[in-house]
Design a protein around this motif. Structure first.
Motif, mmCIF file in Angstrom:
data_model
loop_
_atom_site.group_PDB
_atom_site.id
_atom_site.type_symbol
_atom_site.label_atom_id
_atom_site.label_comp_id
_atom_site.label_asym_id
_atom_site.label_seq_id
_atom_site.Cartn_x
_atom_site.Cartn_y
_atom_site.Cartn_z
ATOM 1 N N VAL A 84 0.845 -1.198 0.000
ATOM 2 C CA VAL A 84 0.000 0.000 0.000
ATOM 3 C C VAL A 84 0.878 1.245 0.000
ATOM 4 C CG1 VAL A 84 -1.712 1.318 1.305
ATOM 5 C CG2 VAL A 84 -1.945 -1.157 1.113
ATOM 6 N N LYS A 85 1.915 1.224 0.801
ATOM 7 C CA LYS A 85 2.868 2.329 0.870
ATOM 8 C C LYS A 85 3.485 2.591 -0.503
ATOM 9 C CE LYS A 85 7.365 3.262 2.773
ATOM 10 N NZ LYS A 85 8.525 2.667 3.362
ATOM 11 N N GLU A 86 3.898 1.537 -1.173
ATOM 12 C CA GLU A 86 4.500 1.656 -2.509
ATOM 13 C C GLU A 86 3.496 2.200 -3.525
ATOM 14 O OE1 GLU A 86 7.673 0.905 -3.740
ATOM 15 O OE2 GLU A 86 8.290 0.716 -1.640
ATOM 16 N N LEU A 87 2.270 1.724 -3.469
ATOM 17 C CA LEU A 87 1.255 2.134 -4.449
ATOM 18 C C LEU A 87 0.759 3.556 -4.234
ATOM 19 C CD1 LEU A 87 -0.863 -1.139 -4.653
ATOM 20 C CD2 LEU A 87 0.630 -0.205 -6.433
ATOM 21 N N THR A 88 0.695 3.994 -2.976
ATOM 22 C CA THR A 88 0.111 5.303 -2.671
ATOM 23 C C THR A 88 1.136 6.409 -2.493
ATOM 24 O OG1 THR A 88 0.123 4.904 -0.286
ATOM 25 C CG2 THR A 88 -1.876 4.239 -1.518
ATOM 26 N N GLY A 89 2.364 6.029 -2.147
ATOM 27 C CA GLY A 89 3.372 7.035 -1.838
ATOM 28 C C GLY A 89 3.247 7.586 -0.425
ATOM 29 N N LEU A 90 2.319 7.028 0.342
ATOM 30 C CA LEU A 90 2.142 7.441 1.737
ATOM 31 C C LEU A 90 3.097 6.660 2.628
ATOM 32 C CD1 LEU A 90 -1.764 7.381 1.828
ATOM 33 C CD2 LEU A 90 -0.310 9.418 1.746
ATOM 34 N N ASP A 104 -9.606 0.172 -0.616
ATOM 35 C CA ASP A 104 -8.926 0.915 0.447
ATOM 36 C C ASP A 104 -7.843 1.828 -0.145
ATOM 37 O OD1 ASP A 104 -10.400 -0.285 2.514
ATOM 38 O OD2 ASP A 104 -8.953 -1.920 2.710
ATOM 39 N N ILE A 105 -7.120 1.329 -1.128
ATOM 40 C CA ILE A 105 -6.064 2.121 -1.768
ATOM 41 C C ILE A 105 -6.667 3.343 -2.454
ATOM 42 C CG2 ILE A 105 -4.353 2.113 -3.634
ATOM 43 C CD1 ILE A 105 -3.776 -0.844 -2.766
ATOM 44 N N GLU A 106 -7.800 3.149 -3.135
ATOM 45 C CA GLU A 106 -8.479 4.276 -3.773
ATOM 46 C C GLU A 106 -8.907 5.309 -2.727
ATOM 47 O OE1 GLU A 106 -11.638 2.345 -5.903
ATOM 48 O OE2 GLU A 106 -10.332 1.817 -7.580
ATOM 49 N N ILE A 107 -9.423 4.835 -1.607
ATOM 50 C CA ILE A 107 -9.842 5.738 -0.525
ATOM 51 C C ILE A 107 -8.631 6.492 0.021
ATOM 52 C CG2 ILE A 107 -10.756 5.821 1.839
ATOM 53 C CD1 ILE A 107 -12.567 3.400 0.999
ATOM 54 N N LEU A 108 -7.526 5.789 0.232
ATOM 55 C CA LEU A 108 -6.319 6.441 0.737
ATOM 56 C C LEU A 108 -5.817 7.517 -0.220
ATOM 57 C CD1 LEU A 108 -4.440 3.381 2.236
ATOM 58 C CD2 LEU A 108 -5.111 5.448 3.490
#
Length: 106
Positions: free
Chosen positions: A18-24, A54-58
């Protein structure tokens, strides 16, 4: 289309991905969970699992934060949307029940 919906909601992605995909950062992701903006599942070992939804929401949360929206305001908007969705769902079910039993509204 049903398969698309099911895979998007399956909670199978760990926080590192998730961190990798979102940059968060992991801290940001956890903070959004603490603020009740995201709801990952947990494995028996306590590992968080996220879905594509969840990733879209983030990503949406991150964009709003960048625009200066407070997490409290984001949460209020989420609650408001859920309330509208629940009411629409209730009306849809009531309409189906009425149609099934031949009940007409005046």
């Amino acid at each position: 289309m049903a398969n698309e919906a099911s895979y998007k909601h399956k909670k199978v992605i760990n926080i590192g991905v998730v961190k990798e995909l979102t940059g968060l950062s992991q801290r940001q992701i956890r903070y959004y969970e603490e603020r009740k903006l995201i709801f990952p599942d947990r494995t028996s070992g306590g590992i968080r699992k996220y879905s594509f939804t969840d990733i879209e929401i983030l990503m949406d949360i991150a964009n709003k934060i960048e625009e200066g929206v407070q997490t409290r305001e984001i949460r209020q908007e989420m609650v408001r949307k859920q309330s509208v969705n629940n009411e629409q769902h209730r009306k849809m079910i009531q309409g189906q029940i009425n149609a099934h039993f031949g009940i007409r509204r005046k």
